[in-house]
Design an enzyme around this catalytic site. Structure first.
Site, short mmCIF file in Angstrom:
data_model
loop_
_atom_site.label_atom_id
_atom_site.label_comp_id
_atom_site.label_asym_id
_atom_site.label_seq_id
_atom_site.Cartn_x
_atom_site.Cartn_y
_atom_site.Cartn_z
N ARG A 185 1.17 -1.03 -0.12
CA ARG A 185 -0.49 -0.54 0.16
C ARG A 185 0.84 1.29 -0.27
NH1 ARG A 185 -2.22 -0.93 5.77
NH2 ARG A 185 -0.69 -0.71 7.32
N CYS A 392 12.79 2.50 0.35
CA CYS A 392 11.14 1.53 1.43
C CYS A 392 11.71 -0.17 1.37
CB CYS A 392 9.97 2.25 0.76
SG CYS A 392 8.46 1.62 1.25
N CYS A 395 8.04 -1.36 -0.03
CA CYS A 395 8.30 -1.50 -1.40
C CYS A 395 9.90 -2.50 -1.65
CB CYS A 395 8.63 0.49 -1.83
SG CYS A 395 7.69 0.94 -1.14
#
Length: 468
Positions: A185, A392, A395
């Site tokens: 997300r 990230c 990610c």
């Protein structure tokens, strides 16, 4: 057919209604009215995929990847970036990934046990002892027969047929992650760092001259109004294989952007966070007017990657149909139930009426075709390495998983003869999938399937954009 008629009918009615309604319909038109009909280089159309995915495959696939076998993915998130020196990491809390401790993961065996019935029943006492150790550790008490089996499997796992570099599961930095507890997300990771990743992927690995800028590339100092047209004119001049490669990467990128727009942080309080659909974010990424006409092309490429991965899981059916293959987690009744669910998904995929024809690829001169295939393989391996540069960690997790899933799909598509030669009790054909590849394959396809399903939600939201 009714879907296609409804979409065209909607487009033709955009000029009618109130101003607010007109603005809503304009937004819908700019994102979706080009996303209809046949896909480039395919005999399939968008509407057939929508019906098949949203009403038949998507619910089963979601249930499958929520099962214990598929929800745990072993990954090394600590590998350094191999292309540039970058020690910066996303400081946003939502970028963090919480790995699993060994006692949280159901009874997966060490890498030496390759999830066959024989391996799962070699030594129950050994298995009980093994559960007390770290999941990636190799038990020194393995029999000579088991050690030989390990060597044989490793030879398969290291095959040159792989389209991406797999993480070393024996590395002390490789850890299991519960994908359901670390969902993909929006995390707030954005800006120059993310553009650097995608710039490296598109500019250095998508078979295009540097003189031809990719539309909306922020690293290009100047961009004329016709750059998009020049780019796509050049793209259409490529051979079908290189054109397909670009569309796969663009489709993967589009899918990730759909996920981020559908699971956006809408509100945060000291007690809770609310995630949901962000229409503005979706439009920023896919509205034709905001993307110099590129947004709808991205969405059509999403359908293209769907067809490629769907074709791959349909072709790998014989591998999973073997009675010796188990989705082993230690829960015998659940394992049998989940294997049947897996086979249902695979049979549905196999019965899809308008599959992508992979035989249209690499069909020319054998020497040239082999060289082209190796070039594509090396470019895709580079892309899999770039995932270790993502700052990230969440990610990075999902980028690595989806890249590996697509790489596994490509491996399957070009292993047709080996799959045909599979027997129930041996791997003499040279084709094998590690558990890591299996988990990545189905979770990656589930992400693509989710994106296609989410498009229907965004269609409805854009139709009602004027509502308070």
């Amino acid at each position: 057919m009714c879907w296609r008629v409804s979409v065209f009918a909607l487009c033709s009615m955009l000029v009618w209604g109130s101003r607010a309604r007109g603005e809503a319909d304009d937004a819908l038109q700019r994102c979706f009215c080009q996303v209809t009909g046949n896909l480039d280089d395919c005999i399939c159309d968008v509407e057939t995929i929508d019906r098949f995915n949203n009403h038949k495959l998507f619910p089963k696939l979601q249930k499958l990847v929520e099962s214990d076998y598929f929800r745990y993915y072993k990954v090394n998130l600590k590998k350094p970036c191999p292309f540039w020196n970058d020690t910066s990491h996303c400081g946003v809390r939502d970028c963090a990934v919480k790995p699993c401790s060994s006692d949280e993961v159901p009874g997966f065996k060490s890498p030496g046990y390759k999830y066959t019935e024989e391996a799962n029943h070699l030594d129950e006492h050994l298995y009980e002892c093994e559960k007390e150790k770290r999941l990636s550790a190799v038990d020194e008490s393995l029999s000579e027969e088991a050690l030989k089996a390990m060597l044989k499997w490793n030879q398969h796992d290291d095959s040159a047929d792989n389209f991406c570099e797999l993480d070393d599961e024996d590395s002390p930095d490789a850890e299991y992650v519960d994908l359901l507890k670390n969902p993909e997300r929006y995390t707030g990771y954005k800006g120059e760092d993310t553009w650097r990743i995608w710039n490296s992927i598109y500019e250095e690995n998508c078979f295009k001259p540097k003189a031809v800028p990719k539309p909306l590339n922020p690293f290009i100092p100047t961009r004329g109004e016709n750059d998009g047209k020049v780019f796509y004119n050049w793209l259409e001049g490529l051979c079908v294989e290189k054109r397909a490669f670009y569309r796969l990467i663009s489709g993967l990128h589009a899918s990730i952007n759909v996920h981020l727009s559908a699971k956006y942080l809408l509100k945060e309080t000291w007690m809770d966070k609310i995630w949901g659909h962000n229409i503005t974010e979706f439009q920023k990424r896919f509205d034709a007017a905001l993307t110099q006409e590129e947004g709808p092309k991205r969405l059509k490429n999403l359908y293209f990657i769907y067809l490629i991965e769907l074709r791959a899981i349909s072709k790998v059916l014989p591998f999973f149909e073997r009675s010796s293959f188990l989705l082993y987690t230690g829960n015998h009744s659940k394992d049998i139930e989940n294997k049947q669910l897996l086979l249902d998904v695979l049979h549905d995929a196999n019965n899809f009426p308008l599959h992508f024809d992979e035989h249209s690829l690499f069909s020319g001169d054998k020497r040239e075709a082999d060289k082209l295939k190796e070039d594509l393989r090396e470019h895709f391996r580079n892309i899999s390495r770039i995932m270790d540069c993502v700052g990230c960690f969440k990610c990075r997790l999902w980028g690595k998983l989806q890249t590996q899933g697509l790489g596994t799909a490509l491996k399957i598509l070009f292993s047709e003869k080996q799959i045909e030669n599979l027997t129930d009790s041996s791997q003499s054909s040279g084709f094998h999938l590690k558990r890591q590849e299996i988990v990545a394959l189905f979770n990656a396809f589930a992400r693509i399937s989710t994106s296609v399903n989410e498009l229907e939600t965004f269609r409805k939201l854009l139709q009602n954009i004027q509502d308070p």
